[in-house]
Design an enzyme around this catalytic site. Structure first.
Site, short mmCIF file in Angstrom:
data_model
loop_
_atom_site.label_atom_id
_atom_site.label_comp_id
_atom_site.label_asym_id
_atom_site.label_seq_id
_atom_site.Cartn_x
_atom_site.Cartn_y
_atom_site.Cartn_z
N HIS A 28 0.84 -1.21 0.00
CA HIS A 28 0.00 0.00 0.00
C HIS A 28 0.88 1.26 0.00
O HIS A 28 0.64 2.20 -0.75
CB HIS A 28 -0.87 0.06 1.26
CG HIS A 28 -1.91 -1.01 1.38
ND1 HIS A 28 -2.00 -1.83 2.47
CD2 HIS A 28 -2.92 -1.38 0.55
CE1 HIS A 28 -3.03 -2.66 2.33
NE2 HIS A 28 -3.60 -2.41 1.16
N LYS A 52 -18.44 -6.36 7.41
CA LYS A 52 -17.12 -7.01 7.36
C LYS A 52 -16.51 -7.09 8.77
O LYS A 52 -16.69 -6.17 9.57
CB LYS A 52 -16.20 -6.17 6.47
CG LYS A 52 -15.64 -6.91 5.27
CD LYS A 52 -14.89 -5.96 4.38
CE LYS A 52 -13.77 -6.61 3.61
NZ LYS A 52 -13.11 -5.69 2.69
N ARG A 101 -2.08 -6.29 -8.26
CA ARG A 101 -1.04 -7.30 -7.99
C ARG A 101 -1.08 -8.47 -8.95
O ARG A 101 -0.08 -9.15 -9.16
CB ARG A 101 -1.21 -7.87 -6.57
CG ARG A 101 -0.75 -6.95 -5.49
CD ARG A 101 -1.34 -7.38 -4.18
NE ARG A 101 -2.79 -7.25 -4.19
CZ ARG A 101 -3.58 -7.43 -3.15
NH1 ARG A 101 -3.06 -7.76 -2.00
NH2 ARG A 101 -4.88 -7.26 -3.24
N SER A 139 -2.88 -7.72 2.95
CA SER A 139 -3.29 -7.56 4.35
C SER A 139 -3.76 -8.90 4.90
O SER A 139 -3.55 -9.21 6.08
CB SER A 139 -4.41 -6.53 4.47
OG SER A 139 -3.95 -5.26 4.08
P1 ADP Z 1 -9.76 -3.62 -0.26
O1 ADP Z 1 -10.54 -4.21 0.87
O2 ADP Z 1 -10.45 -2.44 -0.93
O3 ADP Z 1 -9.20 -4.60 -1.26
P2 ADP Z 1 -7.06 -3.34 0.67
O4 ADP Z 1 -6.63 -2.57 1.88
O5 ADP Z 1 -6.85 -4.80 0.71
O6 ADP Z 1 -8.56 -2.93 0.48
O7 ADP Z 1 -6.35 -2.77 -0.64
C1 ADP Z 1 -6.46 -1.42 -1.04
C2 ADP Z 1 -5.77 -1.24 -2.39
O8 ADP Z 1 -4.40 -1.53 -2.28
C3 ADP Z 1 -6.30 -2.17 -3.50
O9 ADP Z 1 -6.27 -1.45 -4.74
C4 ADP Z 1 -5.28 -3.27 -3.53
O10 ADP Z 1 -5.22 -3.90 -4.81
C5 ADP Z 1 -4.02 -2.49 -3.25
N1 ADP Z 1 -2.97 -3.34 -2.71
C6 ADP Z 1 -3.04 -4.15 -1.64
N2 ADP Z 1 -1.87 -4.80 -1.44
C7 ADP Z 1 -1.04 -4.37 -2.43
C8 ADP Z 1 0.32 -4.69 -2.81
N3 ADP Z 1 1.04 -5.58 -2.14
N4 ADP Z 1 0.84 -4.05 -3.89
C9 ADP Z 1 0.10 -3.17 -4.59
N5 ADP Z 1 -1.19 -2.84 -4.30
C10 ADP Z 1 -1.74 -3.44 -3.24
#
Ligand code: ADP
Length: 166
Positions: A28, A52, A101, A139
């Site tokens: 992120h 959630k 990703r 995450s």
């Molecule tokens: P959501 O519940 O909306 O998927 P996340 O917190 O999991 O929320 O992810 C938010 C954003 O960050 C999404 O666009 C996700 O694809 C991106 N993201 C999460 N992990 C990575 C990573 N390792 N590299 C690049 N982008 C990421």
């Protein structure tokens, strides 16, 4: 003699980076850092979904985001309920920022971005492809390691190392 025109910047480019951030990872953080030159302001916004179940409370996730982004003047931390497009309108943001990703991310994000473009008055989603070293970080995986008592320091920003006890 030619008249001189002042170049005036009228509207600033604001992007929302929405997510659960449960917790924020290096993936992120990398997306936000790489997007800084593209926008005047980036709002890292925790989307609150009451259906959630999260590992970390909203307050703690916001504290973690502040701990990481407080040194970046272009970045603001916030949270919102309801449709992302409505939140973008409220904030005067014309762009959504998302990370990709995998082809799985792409398929999901493509549909959501096309939908948001229609219901969000031409809201544009800007996608950045993850750097290879972060492509396996999620995450979900970080939460599983934390629950199992493992070490997640390779996956989260140093500012969070002392904030991830459950
Ligand atoms: P959501 O519940 O909306 O998927 P996340 O917190 O999991 O929320 O992810 C938010 C954003 O960050 C999404 O666009 C996700 O694809 C991106 N993201 C999460 N992990 C990575 C990573 N390792 N590299 C690049 N982008 C990421």
């Amino acid at each position: 003699m030619f008249p001189t025109f002042a170049v005036m910047k009228t509207d600033s480019k604001v992007a929302i980076f929405p997510g659960s951030f449960d917790p924020l990872t290096l993936g992120h953080l990398d997306i936000v850092q790489r997007a800084l030159p593209l926008f005047d302001e980036i709002i890292v916004a925790v989307g609150v979904n009451n259906q959630k179940k999260y590992l970390f409370s909203l307050e703690h996730r916001l504290d973690m985001l502040e701990a990481v982004f407080s040194t970046m003047p272009q970045v603001r931390v916030d949270h919102f309920k309801g449709l992302t497009v409505n939140y973008c309108k409220d904030q005067g943001a014309d762009y959504l920022l998302r990370g990709i990703r995998s082809s799985g991310d792409f398929d999901y994000e493509k549909t959501i971005s096309q939908l948001n473009h229609v219901i969000g008055d031409d809201l544009e989603t800007v996608f950045l492809i993850t750097r290879p070293e972060y492509s396996f970080i999620s995450s979900t995986i970080v939460r599983e390691i934390i629950k199992g008592g493992g070490d997640v320091t390779s996956f989260v920003p140093p500012a969070l190392h002392s904030m991830l006890q459950i």
